[in-house]
Design a protein around this motif. Structure first.
Motif, PDB file in Angstrom:
ATOM      1  N   MET B   1     -28.427   4.579 -12.823  1.00  0.00           N
ATOM      2  CA  MET B   1     -27.413   4.733 -13.854  1.00  0.00           C
ATOM      3  C   MET B   1     -26.528   5.947 -13.551  1.00  0.00           C
ATOM      4  N   LYS B   2     -25.877   5.821 -12.421  1.00  0.00           N
ATOM      5  CA  LYS B   2     -24.980   6.940 -12.051  1.00  0.00           C
ATOM      6  C   LYS B   2     -23.584   6.414 -11.789  1.00  0.00           C
ATOM      7  N   ILE B   3     -22.663   7.349 -11.841  1.00  0.00           N
ATOM      8  CA  ILE B   3     -21.277   6.946 -11.630  1.00  0.00           C
ATOM      9  C   ILE B   3     -20.944   7.114 -10.158  1.00  0.00           C
ATOM     10  N   ASP B   4     -20.474   5.953  -9.594  1.00  0.00           N
ATOM     11  CA  ASP B   4     -20.032   6.004  -8.204  1.00  0.00           C
ATOM     12  C   ASP B   4     -18.563   6.380  -8.205  1.00  0.00           C
ATOM     13  N   LEU B   5     -18.247   7.474  -7.621  1.00  0.00           N
ATOM     14  CA  LEU B   5     -16.884   7.999  -7.718  1.00  0.00           C
ATOM     15  C   LEU B   5     -15.846   7.057  -7.112  1.00  0.00           C
ATOM     16  N   PHE B   6     -16.232   6.491  -5.947  1.00  0.00           N
ATOM     17  CA  PHE B   6     -15.286   5.570  -5.323  1.00  0.00           C
ATOM     18  C   PHE B   6     -15.007   4.374  -6.245  1.00  0.00           C
ATOM     19  N   THR B   7     -16.113   3.862  -6.788  1.00  0.00           N
ATOM     20  CA  THR B   7     -15.953   2.720  -7.689  1.00  0.00           C
ATOM     21  C   THR B   7     -15.095   3.105  -8.899  1.00  0.00           C
ATOM     22  N   LEU B   8     -15.369   4.324  -9.387  1.00  0.00           N
ATOM     23  CA  LEU B   8     -14.596   4.818 -10.529  1.00  0.00           C
ATOM     24  C   LEU B   8     -13.096   4.817 -10.228  1.00  0.00           C
ATOM     25  N   PHE B   9     -12.716   5.400  -9.128  1.00  0.00           N
ATOM     26  CA  PHE B   9     -11.292   5.452  -8.779  1.00  0.00           C
ATOM     27  C   PHE B   9     -10.748   4.067  -8.471  1.00  0.00           C
ATOM     28  N   ALA B  10     -11.576   3.309  -7.772  1.00  0.00           N
ATOM     29  CA  ALA B  10     -11.156   1.950  -7.426  1.00  0.00           C
ATOM     30  C   ALA B  10     -10.893   1.159  -8.705  1.00  0.00           C
ATOM     31  N   GLN B  11     -11.754   1.329  -9.714  1.00  0.00           N
ATOM     32  CA  GLN B  11     -11.580   0.568 -10.953  1.00  0.00           C
ATOM     33  C   GLN B  11     -10.348   1.038 -11.717  1.00  0.00           C
ATOM     34  N   ILE B  12     -10.116   2.403 -11.637  1.00  0.00           N
ATOM     35  CA  ILE B  12      -8.895   2.891 -12.298  1.00  0.00           C
ATOM     36  C   ILE B  12      -7.669   2.257 -11.649  1.00  0.00           C
ATOM     37  N   VAL B  13      -7.665   2.265 -10.334  1.00  0.00           N
ATOM     38  CA  VAL B  13      -6.541   1.659  -9.622  1.00  0.00           C
ATOM     39  C   VAL B  13      -6.456   0.166  -9.940  1.00  0.00           C
ATOM     40  N   ASN B  14      -7.619  -0.471  -9.883  1.00  0.00           N
ATOM     41  CA  ASN B  14      -7.646  -1.909 -10.198  1.00  0.00           C
ATOM     42  C   ASN B  14      -7.050  -2.176 -11.582  1.00  0.00           C
ATOM     43  N   PHE B  15      -7.462  -1.339 -12.532  1.00  0.00           N
ATOM     44  CA  PHE B  15      -6.986  -1.558 -13.896  1.00  0.00           C
ATOM     45  C   PHE B  15      -5.474  -1.381 -13.978  1.00  0.00           C
ATOM     46  N   LEU B  16      -4.985  -0.325 -13.292  1.00  0.00           N
ATOM     47  CA  LEU B  16      -3.534  -0.090 -13.335  1.00  0.00           C
ATOM     48  C   LEU B  16      -2.781  -1.240 -12.673  1.00  0.00           C
ATOM     49  N   ILE B  17      -3.345  -1.719 -11.556  1.00  0.00           N
ATOM     50  CA  ILE B  17      -2.691  -2.854 -10.880  1.00  0.00           C
ATOM     51  C   ILE B  17      -2.696  -4.085 -11.803  1.00  0.00           C
ATOM     52  N   LEU B  18      -3.869  -4.314 -12.403  1.00  0.00           N
ATOM     53  CA  LEU B  18      -3.963  -5.480 -13.308  1.00  0.00           C
ATOM     54  C   LEU B  18      -2.959  -5.345 -14.459  1.00  0.00           C
ATOM     55  N   MET B  19      -2.861  -4.106 -14.958  1.00  0.00           N
ATOM     56  CA  MET B  19      -1.930  -3.898 -16.074  1.00  0.00           C
ATOM     57  C   MET B  19      -0.501  -4.213 -15.652  1.00  0.00           C
ATOM     58  N   LEU B  20      -0.104  -3.723 -14.469  1.00  0.00           N
ATOM     59  CA  LEU B  20       1.260  -3.985 -13.994  1.00  0.00           C
ATOM     60  C   LEU B  20       1.481  -5.478 -13.755  1.00  0.00           C
ATOM     61  N   LEU B  21       0.477  -6.112 -13.134  1.00  0.00           N
ATOM     62  CA  LEU B  21       0.625  -7.548 -12.856  1.00  0.00           C
ATOM     63  C   LEU B  21       0.753  -8.353 -14.148  1.00  0.00           C
ATOM     64  N   LEU B  22      -0.121  -8.000 -15.107  1.00  0.00           N
ATOM     65  CA  LEU B  22      -0.058  -8.754 -16.366  1.00  0.00           C
ATOM     66  C   LEU B  22       1.249  -8.478 -17.104  1.00  0.00           C
ATOM     67  N   LYS B  23       1.694  -7.230 -16.987  1.00  0.00           N
ATOM     68  CA  LYS B  23       2.968  -6.925 -17.624  1.00  0.00           C
ATOM     69  C   LYS B  23       4.076  -7.777 -17.011  1.00  0.00           C
ATOM     70  N   ARG B  24       3.990  -7.930 -15.688  1.00  0.00           N
ATOM     71  CA  ARG B  24       5.020  -8.690 -14.969  1.00  0.00           C
ATOM     72  C   ARG B  24       4.865 -10.195 -15.203  1.00  0.00           C
ATOM     73  N   PHE B  25       3.650 -10.674 -15.191  1.00  0.00           N
ATOM     74  CA  PHE B  25       3.454 -12.138 -15.212  1.00  0.00           C
ATOM     75  C   PHE B  25       3.077 -12.705 -16.588  1.00  0.00           C
ATOM     76  N   LEU B  26       2.613 -11.830 -17.478  1.00  0.00           N
ATOM     77  CA  LEU B  26       2.134 -12.389 -18.745  1.00  0.00           C
ATOM     78  C   LEU B  26       2.940 -11.873 -19.941  1.00  0.00           C
ATOM     79  N   TYR B  27       2.821 -10.569 -20.191  1.00  0.00           N
ATOM     80  CA  TYR B  27       3.356 -10.065 -21.460  1.00  0.00           C
ATOM     81  C   TYR B  27       4.868 -10.227 -21.542  1.00  0.00           C
ATOM     82  N   ARG B  28       5.525  -9.761 -20.464  1.00  0.00           N
ATOM     83  CA  ARG B  28       6.983  -9.748 -20.545  1.00  0.00           C
ATOM     84  C   ARG B  28       7.548 -11.175 -20.728  1.00  0.00           C
ATOM     85  N   PRO B  29       7.166 -12.121 -19.843  1.00  0.00           N
ATOM     86  CA  PRO B  29       7.746 -13.472 -20.035  1.00  0.00           C
ATOM     87  C   PRO B  29       7.350 -14.120 -21.353  1.00  0.00           C
TER      88      PRO B  29
END
Lengths: 242, 266
Positions: B1-29
């Motif tokens: 039950m520990k935090i993997d730093l790489f995973t942490l950053f990777a997930q932050i990046v993943n989330f930001l990418i997902l947010m941008l993609l959804l903004k582009r492909f879902l919310y805005r249209p």
């Protein structure tokens, strides 16, 4: 028994470790984006609407209504952040019906990452709404003595966000695993259904709490904003959280 | 039950990418589409409201026009009724006058016919009376009666020139100077007319009385004329003195004609 998908490394190169969490996250991202793209590729203004357009319009409308109730009428800038939080957590928890799937939200790294996102989003949105001075001013209100309290509050709420989500999902997995050992049949199915419900509730709670934090920080009149937040949401962190 | 730093950053990046993609492909249209639909709907609603208000306005105008037409119709109807009533009264009056006129003409015609009938009746009655009297007198007439008449005639003859001598009905009977008036070369002539043949003695008496009465030299001639019915007539120089039943009858006829003429004029 492994309780976190972080521990299962698929591919490793120095510092870079591609574990199940990241792989499943990518899969979920691809699925959501592809579905969204497919659904919004041929949007029509006038009925009849396609089935997918209907579903996504319903989801977006529900999310917008909830966020509007919490934050206020102008929600266009908060919608992508809060909506993506909810969609990601909900889909990632929904897919536990697939065998051998491990939800990324069951990883503390993921939940901490999401909580950190909220942690940074709150000042960003607040500064965007009322400027740096306005944001910093709320730390010394109503008195500078409250400054440590505010800082503590920011930190602890990020921590609770991360731990709450992780705990919920992880515990569900653990209980399922434990029961599978004790009673191999029937009961794990019930527990799986229960886990589905918990997962959706947690997604909802996470998104709503993020909204509340953003709303409370982004508003210059904190007291008024707190008044406007519905009672269920205001106490939600304490009532529904662990 | 520990935090993997790489995973942490990777997930932050993943989330930001997902947010941008959804903004582009879902919310805005999606949001854009829904906003556009909302605009369309509100525009449609607004248009519908406009049309409704327009329709309401037009309905009000139509209502007012219809009311006006109704009013006008009623007015025209009452005018027409009034005109018809006037016309009817005129017609009735005209018919009445016509009837009265016809009645008058009819009455006049009746009156005329009546008068004509009465006139005819009177004429016939007069003629009949005349005829009856003539027949009765003709039946009664005899030589003896005539002799009486002649006697009376002879008795009155001398009084002819005297005032009141119009006992002989014949107007303007002048006995004087018959012969002198006739003048001329031809010898004057007086004619004694009787209905029956008279005897010689009577003739002499007559001749004597006549020659006494009439001055001058003249021939006296005796004639018989059944037209006299009974009586005697003296003609001399275009004048005549007579006393006969025919004269009575002619007097009767004249008087009756005169009476009928007066009646008709009335």
């Amino acid at each position: 028994m492994e309780i976190s998908p972080d521990t299962k490394i698929i591919w490793s190169w120095g510092f870079v470790n591609l574990n199940l969490t990241i792989i499943f996250t990518w899969a979920i991202m691809a699925m959501i984006v592809l579905t969204a793209w497919m659904a919004t590729r041929k949007l029509v203004v006038h009925p009849p609407l396609s089935r997918w357009q209907n579903i996504f319009e319903a989801i977006v409308t529900i999310m917008r209504n909830h966020i509007r109730e919490i934050i206020g009428p102008d929600i266009s800038r908060y919608m992508p952040f809060v909506g993506t939080l909810y969609l990601f957590i909900a889909v990632s928890n929904l897919l536990i019906v697939i065998p051998e799937y491990r939800p990324p939200t069951g990883s503390l790294s993921t939940t901490a990452a999401l909580a950190l996102c909220v942690f940074f989003a709150v000042p960003i949105y607040s500064i965007a709404a009322q400027g740096v001075g306005g944001y910093l001013k709320h730390y010394i209100e109503p008195s500078p003595i409250m400054l440590p309290m505010h800082i503590m509050g920011d930190l602890t709420r990020t921590l609770t966000l991360a731990v709450r989500l992780f705990g919920s999902i992880m515990s569900e997995s653990m209980i399922a695993g434990a029961l599978l050992a004790i009673i191999p049949f029937f009961l794990p199915v019930v527990m799986k259904l229960f886990g589905l419900l918990i997962g959706q509730i947690q997604a909802y709670i996470f998104a709503v709490l993020a909204s509340i934090y953003i709303a409370s920080a982004a508003s210059s009149d904190r007291g008024r904003k707190q008044e406007e937040i519905p009672m269920a949401y205001r106490g939600g962190g304490h009532v529904l959280g662990k | 039950m520990k935090i993997d730093l790489f995973t942490l950053f990777a997930q932050i990046v993943n989330f930001l990418i997902l947010m941008l993609l959804l903004k582009r492909f879902l919310y805005r249209p999606i949001v854009r589409t829904m906003d556009e639909r909302e605009r369309h709907i509100s525009a449609s609603l607004e248009e519908a409201e406009q049309k409704e208000s327009e329709a309401r306005r037009e309905a009000a105008v139509c209502h007012a026009e219809r009311q006006e037409i109704e009013d006008k119709r009623g007015e025209m109807l009452s005018m027409a009724q009034e005109a018809a009533e006037t016309w009817r009264r005129d017609l009735i009056q005209q018919a009445r006058e016509e009837v009265e006129e016809r009645q008058l003409r009819w009455r006049q015609a009746i009156e005329r016919e009546k008068e004509s009938f009465l006139r005819d009746l009177r004429q016939r009655a007069g003629a009949q009376v005349y005829e009856i009297a003539r027949r009765a007198l003709a039946d009664l007439a005899t030589v003896e009666l005539e002799r009486h008449i002649i006697n009376t005639f002879l008795a009155r003859l001398p009084g002819l020139e005297k005032p009141g001598a119009d006992a002989f009905r014949t107007p303007g009977m002048e006995t004087a100077a018959i012969a002198g008036r006739q003048g001329g070369t031809q010898r004057p002539e007086a004619v004694i007319c009787t209905a029956f043949a008279i005897d010689e003695e009577t003739r002499e008496r007559i001749e004597k009385a006549v020659r006494e009465r009439l001055a001058g030299d003249f021939d006296l001639r005796f004639e018989e004329s059944p037209d006299l019915i009974c009586g005697i007539e003296l003609r001399a120089g275009g004048q005549a003195a007579a006393w006969s039943l025919r004269d009575y009858l002619e007097t009767l006829d004249e008087k009756m004609s005169l009476a009928f003429a007066v009646k008709t004029e009335e």
